[in-house]
Write a protein that holds these residues in place. Structure first.
Motif, mmCIF file in Angstrom:
data_model
loop_
_atom_site.group_PDB
_atom_site.id
_atom_site.type_symbol
_atom_site.label_atom_id
_atom_site.label_comp_id
_atom_site.label_asym_id
_atom_site.label_seq_id
_atom_site.Cartn_x
_atom_site.Cartn_y
_atom_site.Cartn_z
ATOM 1 N N ALA A 46 5.460 6.017 -7.504
ATOM 2 C CA ALA A 46 6.495 4.985 -7.357
ATOM 3 C C ALA A 46 6.337 3.906 -8.430
ATOM 4 O O ALA A 46 7.325 3.442 -9.004
ATOM 5 C CB ALA A 46 6.429 4.366 -5.966
ATOM 6 N N PHE A 47 5.103 3.512 -8.722
ATOM 7 C CA PHE A 47 4.838 2.456 -9.695
ATOM 8 C C PHE A 47 5.305 2.879 -11.092
ATOM 9 O O PHE A 47 6.116 2.214 -11.723
ATOM 10 C CB PHE A 47 3.355 2.107 -9.697
ATOM 11 C CG PHE A 47 2.973 1.039 -10.686
ATOM 12 C CD1 PHE A 47 3.426 -0.262 -10.531
ATOM 13 C CD2 PHE A 47 2.152 1.333 -11.747
ATOM 14 C CE1 PHE A 47 3.069 -1.255 -11.428
ATOM 15 C CE2 PHE A 47 1.780 0.346 -12.650
ATOM 16 C CZ PHE A 47 2.238 -0.943 -12.490
ATOM 17 N N PHE A 48 4.824 4.011 -11.565
ATOM 18 C CA PHE A 48 5.154 4.429 -12.927
ATOM 19 C C PHE A 48 6.613 4.843 -13.067
ATOM 20 O O PHE A 48 7.241 4.574 -14.088
ATOM 21 C CB PHE A 48 4.219 5.540 -13.405
ATOM 22 C CG PHE A 48 2.836 5.041 -13.714
ATOM 23 C CD1 PHE A 48 2.613 4.213 -14.803
ATOM 24 C CD2 PHE A 48 1.762 5.385 -12.922
ATOM 25 C CE1 PHE A 48 1.336 3.738 -15.093
ATOM 26 C CE2 PHE A 48 0.493 4.922 -13.195
ATOM 27 C CZ PHE A 48 0.274 4.097 -14.291
ATOM 28 N N SER A 49 7.163 5.501 -12.059
ATOM 29 C CA SER A 49 8.559 5.918 -12.187
ATOM 30 C C SER A 49 9.509 4.725 -12.153
ATOM 31 O O SER A 49 10.594 4.781 -12.721
ATOM 32 C CB SER A 49 8.934 6.937 -11.110
ATOM 33 O OG SER A 49 8.867 6.372 -9.828
ATOM 34 N N SER A 50 9.110 3.632 -11.509
ATOM 35 C CA SER A 50 9.966 2.450 -11.487
ATOM 36 C C SER A 50 9.922 1.688 -12.814
ATOM 37 O O SER A 50 10.824 0.928 -13.120
ATOM 38 C CB SER A 50 9.572 1.514 -10.343
ATOM 39 O OG SER A 50 8.317 0.908 -10.601
ATOM 40 N N LEU A 51 8.884 1.913 -13.611
ATOM 41 C CA LEU A 51 8.719 1.175 -14.863
ATOM 42 C C LEU A 51 9.037 1.990 -16.106
ATOM 43 O O LEU A 51 9.418 1.451 -17.129
ATOM 44 C CB LEU A 51 7.275 0.663 -14.980
ATOM 45 C CG LEU A 51 6.871 -0.372 -13.948
ATOM 46 C CD1 LEU A 51 5.374 -0.596 -13.980
ATOM 47 C CD2 LEU A 51 7.607 -1.673 -14.176
#
Length: 88
Positions: A46-51
């Motif tokens: 979730a963290f990397f895909s949101s950024l």
């Protein structure tokens, strides 16, 4: 990682065990890029895909680096939202 320093060079793979405290720092003289592969991923997905920007299907080469500086406030806000701790 977990108190041990490692130096990774271009093409190296660094496996980070689930739950390990870790940090990344570019100590080179030029920009650095990395490919992050999380299995099973959980919160990091979730963290990397949101950024980040997904690579196009079938792509095997990194796209050119962005001319824009990273959006640090956005990164910090996403980390806070997902309970990812970022240490200065």
């Amino acid at each position: 990682m977990d108190g041990e320093e490692r130096i990774a060079r271009s093409g190296d793979v660094v496996a980070i065990p689930n739950g390990a405290v870790h940090a990344l720092k570019n100590i080179g003289e030029s920009s650095g890029r990395m490919f992050v592969f999380n299995v099973p991923g959980r919160i990091h997905a979730a963290f990397f895909s949101s950024l980040g920007e997904p690579m196009p299907v079938g792509t095997s080469e990194f796209p050119p680096p962005s001319d824009s500086p990273p959006d640090i406030p956005r990164l910090i806000e996403e980390a806070r939202r997902l309970a990812v701790t970022i240490h200065p």
